[in-house]
Enzyme design. Structure first.
Site, mmCIF file in Angstrom:
data_model
loop_
_atom_site.group_PDB
_atom_site.id
_atom_site.type_symbol
_atom_site.label_atom_id
_atom_site.label_comp_id
_atom_site.label_asym_id
_atom_site.label_seq_id
_atom_site.Cartn_x
_atom_site.Cartn_y
_atom_site.Cartn_z
ATOM 1 N N ASP A 136 0.822 -1.211 0.000
ATOM 2 C CA ASP A 136 0.000 0.000 0.000
ATOM 3 C C ASP A 136 0.858 1.265 0.000
ATOM 4 O O ASP A 136 2.090 1.212 -0.047
ATOM 5 C CB ASP A 136 -0.938 -0.043 1.213
ATOM 6 C CG ASP A 136 -2.333 0.486 0.904
ATOM 7 O OD1 ASP A 136 -2.459 1.378 0.044
ATOM 8 O OD2 ASP A 136 -3.299 0.012 1.534
ATOM 9 N N ASP A 193 -9.517 3.711 -3.331
ATOM 10 C CA ASP A 193 -10.193 2.467 -2.961
ATOM 11 C C ASP A 193 -11.598 2.358 -3.546
ATOM 12 O O ASP A 193 -12.327 3.346 -3.668
ATOM 13 C CB ASP A 193 -10.290 2.348 -1.446
ATOM 14 C CG ASP A 193 -8.956 2.045 -0.796
ATOM 15 O OD1 ASP A 193 -7.970 1.816 -1.530
ATOM 16 O OD2 ASP A 193 -8.892 2.035 0.450
#
Length: 442
Positions: free
Chosen positions: A152, A246
Site C-alpha cells: 500500500d 479504494d
C-alpha cells in the site's frame, strides 16, 4: 493541465517490454484470489482466513482458478517491531500459530497465501509498515511461506513524497476533472519528466528488489492509487498496479473506477495489469445486475480478480457470477494477454470521460472462447436497448459485410443464440450487461 492517458496512445506503451518476469509464470496472468479487507476490514483472525480458504475449495472457486488467500491490513502487533530483530510481529491473539502457521495450512489445501504492508512508516490502519525495512520484511515473508504481497501507499514521510503531482482524475483527489484532465492540479511535472525516478517509484522499487533477493517467488501487487504515473513504470516494478483510490460497494464508485481504468487498457498485457481494486461482488446493496456488470467489466479488463466477500455466507447468484467459466477463460487466456477494449461509448460520444457512464461497448480477442468477447452495458437508470453491430466490432469488421452472420452464445446463460445476421439487439435492465461470444461465421 494534465490529461489522462487514452487508448489512442502509441502501442509502444504496451506492457511487456520491461516487465517484471518471474519464475514459473507467476504474475504472467492476472491474479485470482480472495482478500480479507472488503469483507472484514481490520476484524480478522486465523479462523476467518482459514474458513475462506476452505470455502474456496468447497464452493468450487479453486477449481475455477482462484488460488490466493490474502491477509490484508491489521495482522501484526500495532505497537512496533521486535526490538532486537526489527521484524514485524504477527498478532498472536489473531494468529496463534503466526502467519507461517496459517500459510502452512493454506498450502496444505493446495492454495497460496498473501500478506499486506505499505511503502511507508505505517500502514493505512496504523500498523508497522516496510519503508526502510524492505529486506527484513521480504525475508520474513519468504520464511513464512508468503506467495503474494499487496503493498500500500500509506504512512509516507515528507522526505519521501514526490516533487510533482500526477493527474489521477479520481474522486479521492477532488471532483473537477473535465474529460479526464486535471486543470487545478498543484505542482504538475514538466512534460518530459520521468516518473520512474520519482520517490514513489523508488519506494516501490526498493521492495521489488528485496523480494527478488529472497529464495521464494512472491507476486508483487502495487497499491499506489495511480500516483506518480505508475502506468509508465509499474510493469517493471510489480505484477499489477492500482489505478485509483479504494473501491466501495456503491454503484457510483464502481462505474467511476471502471471509467478511469477503461482509458488505461493499452498498458495491460502479459506480466503486468492495471488494477481497479478488489471485487465488491456480494457486498453492500448492489443489485444482481450491478454485481454482474462489475464482474464482467473487471474480467474483460483482465484486472486482478480478488474476491472481497465472506465466502461462508455468499449466495448462489453471486457465486455463479464469480465462477462464470467463459469470463474466467477470457481473463486467463494463455495465448492472448491484452484485455478487451472499448470500441464504442454508447451513452456518450467516443472517448468521453464520464464517471457515471463509462464506455458501454467492449470487445476482445480470445484463444479460449472460440470467438470474440463482446460486452454491451447499460449505464443508465432505466431499461434500455443496446445493439452490437458486427461491422463496428474491431475483431469482426474486416470480415463483416451486410448480411454477415455469426454464431452467438450468451455467456450468462450458455444459450446458443444461433446464427445472428448483421447485429444483435438486447433490452437490458438498469446497470446490467450483456456478455456474448461471437463465434464462427454462418
Amino acid at each position: 493541465m494534465q490529461r489522462y492517458i487514452s487508448l489512442s496512445v502509441s502501442l509502444s506503451l504496451l506492457s511487456g517490454a520491461n516487465a517484471l518476469v518471474r519464475p514459473d509464470g507467476v504474475g504472467r496472468l492476472p491474479a485470482l484470489g480472495w482478500n480479507t479487507w472488503n469483507a472484514f476490514g481490520c476484524d480478522i483472525d486465523a479462523s476467518k482466513v482459514l474458513t475462506a480458504a476452505e470455502e474456496t475449495i468447497n464452493l468450487g472457486l479453486k477449481d475455477a482458478g482462484y488460488e490466493y488467500i490474502n491477509i490484508d491490513d491489521c495482522w501484526s502487533v500495532k505497537s512496533g517491531r521486535d526490538p532486537n530483530t526489527k521484524r514485524i510481529i504477527p498478532d498472536s491473539a489473531k494468529f496463534p500459530d503466526g502467519i507461517s502457521g496459517v500459510a502452512s495450512k493454506i498450502h496444505d489445501l493446495g492454495l497460496k497465501v498473501g500478506i499486506y504492508s505499505s511503502a511507508g512508516t505505517e500502514t493505512c490502519a496504523g500498523y508497522p509498515a516496510s519503508l526502510g525495512y524492505e529486506k527484513i520484511d521480504a525475508e520474513s515473508f519468504a520464511e513464512w511461506g508468503i506467495d503474494y504481497l499487496k503493498y500500500d501507499n500509506c504512512g509516507v514521510p515528507t522526505n519521501w513524497t514526490d516533487t510533482y503531482t500526477h493527474c489521477v482524475p479520481d474522486n479521492s483527489n477532488g471532483s473537477k476533472f473535465p474529460n479526464g484532465t486535471c486543470p487545478d492540479i498543484s505542482n504538475p511535472a514538466p512534460t518530459a519528466y520521468d516518473w520512474s525516478s520519482s520517490n514513489t517509484a523508488q519506494r516501490y522499487n526498493a521492495m521489488r528488489d528485496a523480494l527478488l533477493g529472497v529464495n521464494r517467488t512472491i507476486l508483487y501487487s502495487l497499491c499506489e492509487w495511480g500516483q506518480a504515473d505508475v502506468n509508465t513504470w509499474g510493469n517493471g516494478t510489480g505484477n499489477s498496479w492500482r489505478t485509483t483510490g479504494d473501491i466501495t460497494p456503491d454503484w457510483s464508485r464502481i462505474v467511476e473506477i471502471a471509467n478511469e481504468n477503461s482509458f488505461l487498457m493499452n498498458y495491460a498485457d502479459f506480466w503486468g495489469y492495471p488494477d481497479p481494486d478488489m471485487l465488491e461482488v456480494g457486498n453492500g446493496n448492489l443489485t444482481l445486475e450491478e454485481n454482474r456488470a462489475h464482474f464482467a467489466l473487471w474480467a474483460a479488463m483482465k484486472s486482478p480478480l480478488i474476491i472481497g466477500t465472506a465466502l461462508d455466507s455468499i449466495n448462489e447468484e453471486h457465486l455463479a457470477i464469480l465462477k462464470n467459466k467463459p469470463l474466467l477463460s477470457f481473463h486467463q487466456d494463455p495465448v492472448i494477454g491484452r484485455p478487451a477494449y472499448p470500441y464504442k461509448w454508447g451513452y456518450n460520444p467516443d472517448w468521453t470521460f464520464d464517471p457515471a457512464h463509462p464506455a458501454e461497448y467492449w470487445s476482445g480477442p480470445s484463444s479460449t472462447l472460440g470467438g470474440t468477447l463482446v460486452l454491451m452495458f447499460n449505464s443508465e437508470d432505466s431499461a434500455k436497448h443496446r445493439t452490437a453491430v458486427w461491422s463496428e466490432i474491431p475483431e469482426l469488421k474486416d470480415s463483416a459485410e451486410k448480411g454477415s452472420g455469426y454464431r452467438v452464445t450468451d455467456i450468462w446463460t450458455g444459450e446458443d443464440l444461433g446464427c445472428v445476421k448483421d447485429q444483435y439487439d438486447v433490452e437490458l435492465q438498469s446497470h446490467d450487461i450483456a456478455a456474448l461470444v461471437v463465434g464462427e461465421s454462418c
